[in-house]
Design a protein around this motif. Structure first.
Motif, PDB file in Angstrom:
ATOM      1  N   ALA A 190       0.838  -1.197   0.000  1.00  0.00           N
ATOM      2  CA  ALA A 190       0.000   0.000   0.000  1.00  0.00           C
ATOM      3  C   ALA A 190       0.875   1.249   0.000  1.00  0.00           C
ATOM      4  O   ALA A 190       1.996   1.248   0.508  1.00  0.00           O
ATOM      5  CB  ALA A 190      -0.917   0.004   1.223  1.00  0.00           C
ATOM      6  N   HIS A 193      -7.434   6.333   4.372  1.00  0.00           N
ATOM      7  CA  HIS A 193      -7.165   5.546   3.164  1.00  0.00           C
ATOM      8  C   HIS A 193      -7.426   4.069   3.445  1.00  0.00           C
ATOM      9  O   HIS A 193      -7.273   3.612   4.578  1.00  0.00           O
ATOM     10  CB  HIS A 193      -5.707   5.701   2.718  1.00  0.00           C
ATOM     11  CG  HIS A 193      -5.393   7.019   2.116  1.00  0.00           C
ATOM     12  ND1 HIS A 193      -5.083   8.125   2.871  1.00  0.00           N
ATOM     13  CD2 HIS A 193      -5.335   7.414   0.830  1.00  0.00           C
ATOM     14  CE1 HIS A 193      -4.849   9.150   2.079  1.00  0.00           C
ATOM     15  NE2 HIS A 193      -4.993   8.747   0.823  1.00  0.00           N
ATOM     16  N   ALA A 253      -7.158   0.050   1.222  1.00  0.00           N
ATOM     17  CA  ALA A 253      -6.727  -0.631  -0.001  1.00  0.00           C
ATOM     18  C   ALA A 253      -7.173  -2.084   0.051  1.00  0.00           C
ATOM     19  O   ALA A 253      -7.181  -2.712   1.115  1.00  0.00           O
ATOM     20  CB  ALA A 253      -5.217  -0.558  -0.158  1.00  0.00           C
ATOM     21  N   ILE A 280      -3.966  -4.500  -6.690  1.00  0.00           N
ATOM     22  CA  ILE A 280      -4.140  -3.534  -5.608  1.00  0.00           C
ATOM     23  C   ILE A 280      -5.109  -2.451  -6.062  1.00  0.00           C
ATOM     24  O   ILE A 280      -5.059  -1.997  -7.203  1.00  0.00           O
ATOM     25  CB  ILE A 280      -2.789  -2.926  -5.159  1.00  0.00           C
ATOM     26  CG1 ILE A 280      -2.987  -2.037  -3.940  1.00  0.00           C
ATOM     27  CG2 ILE A 280      -2.107  -2.200  -6.284  1.00  0.00           C
ATOM     28  CD1 ILE A 280      -1.704  -1.663  -3.238  1.00  0.00           C
ATOM     29  N   TYR A 281      -6.026  -2.107  -5.171  1.00  0.00           N
ATOM     30  CA  TYR A 281      -6.961  -1.021  -5.420  1.00  0.00           C
ATOM     31  C   TYR A 281      -6.993  -0.159  -4.165  1.00  0.00           C
ATOM     32  O   TYR A 281      -7.298  -0.651  -3.085  1.00  0.00           O
ATOM     33  CB  TYR A 281      -8.357  -1.546  -5.719  1.00  0.00           C
ATOM     34  CG  TYR A 281      -9.389  -0.454  -5.801  1.00  0.00           C
ATOM     35  CD1 TYR A 281      -9.462   0.389  -6.908  1.00  0.00           C
ATOM     36  CD2 TYR A 281     -10.280  -0.243  -4.758  1.00  0.00           C
ATOM     37  CE1 TYR A 281     -10.390   1.404  -6.961  1.00  0.00           C
ATOM     38  CE2 TYR A 281     -11.210   0.777  -4.810  1.00  0.00           C
ATOM     39  CZ  TYR A 281     -11.262   1.592  -5.902  1.00  0.00           C
ATOM     40  OH  TYR A 281     -12.179   2.607  -5.962  1.00  0.00           O
ATOM     41  N   GLU A 282      -6.634   1.102  -4.313  1.00  0.00           N
ATOM     42  CA  GLU A 282      -6.616   2.022  -3.165  1.00  0.00           C
ATOM     43  C   GLU A 282      -7.646   3.111  -3.375  1.00  0.00           C
ATOM     44  O   GLU A 282      -7.938   3.491  -4.505  1.00  0.00           O
ATOM     45  CB  GLU A 282      -5.232   2.659  -3.015  1.00  0.00           C
ATOM     46  CG  GLU A 282      -4.150   1.699  -2.638  1.00  0.00           C
ATOM     47  CD  GLU A 282      -2.817   2.404  -2.389  1.00  0.00           C
ATOM     48  OE1 GLU A 282      -2.741   3.643  -2.528  1.00  0.00           O
ATOM     49  OE2 GLU A 282      -1.855   1.699  -2.069  1.00  0.00           O
ATOM     50  N   GLU A 283      -8.166   3.592  -2.241  1.00  0.00           N
ATOM     51  CA  GLU A 283      -9.080   4.729  -2.313  1.00  0.00           C
ATOM     52  C   GLU A 283      -9.015   5.531  -1.027  1.00  0.00           C
ATOM     53  O   GLU A 283      -8.613   5.014   0.023  1.00  0.00           O
ATOM     54  CB  GLU A 283     -10.509   4.270  -2.593  1.00  0.00           C
ATOM     55  CG  GLU A 283     -11.157   3.480  -1.493  1.00  0.00           C
ATOM     56  CD  GLU A 283     -12.566   3.038  -1.836  1.00  0.00           C
ATOM     57  OE1 GLU A 283     -12.972   3.150  -3.005  1.00  0.00           O
ATOM     58  OE2 GLU A 283     -13.258   2.565  -0.933  1.00  0.00           O
TER      59      GLU A 283
END
Length: 148
Positions: A89, A124, A126, A140-143
């Motif tokens: 991350a 945050h 992820a 990986i998907y982060e927001e």
């Protein structure tokens, strides 16, 4: 918990060590299918009703082959997956949660890890997928978390 103690509850059992998940136990089922295929083949030979029993034996052998092929020995534990996801991350993570999933027709194990930024209110999060065999990050998907 003693069997003769009527006052003992379900939570009075001693704490036992956590066991690692392992889909290699499918191979035990594969052995059972091979034995049953042998029984079906033996019955076919003894009874003379070969077509029906040999079809059953072939089907059982096919199921056994799948169980052996899909019986992966998971190399990465849930805690290792969380650590690897936190390292992948782009923020410093505070806590995470891992769930084991499977990918493809041979059911390869994949850890799906949700990690949150450290702090009292994480800003945050992820979702990171970790290969259960090699430990590689496969996605990986982060927001950013919208704070109320």
């Amino acid at each position: 918990m003693a069997d003769d103690d009527p006052t003992a509850g379900p939570h009075d059992d001693p704490i036992v060590p956590y066991r690692r998940l392992d889909t290699a136990k499918r191979r035990q089922a594969g052995v059972v299918y091979v034995v049953m295929a042998g029984v079906a083949g033996g019955l076919a030979t003894l009874s003379g009703v070969t077509a029906l029993w040999l079809t059953a034996a072939a089907l059982l052998l096919a199921i056994a082959a799948y169980q052996f092929l899909a019986g992966w020995r998971i190399q990465v534990s849930d805690m290792e997956a969380i650590e690897r996801a936190g390292a992948a991350a782009s923020f410093s993570f505070g806590h995470g949660s891992a769930t084991l999933g499977f990918r493809g027709p041979l059911a390869k194990p994949v850890w799906q890890v949700l990690v949150f930024a450290d702090g009292p209110t994480p800003d945050h999060q992820a979702l990171v997928t970790i290969d259960g065999l090699s430990g590689d990050v496969t996605g990986i998907y982060e927001e950013t978390v919208e704070l109320p």
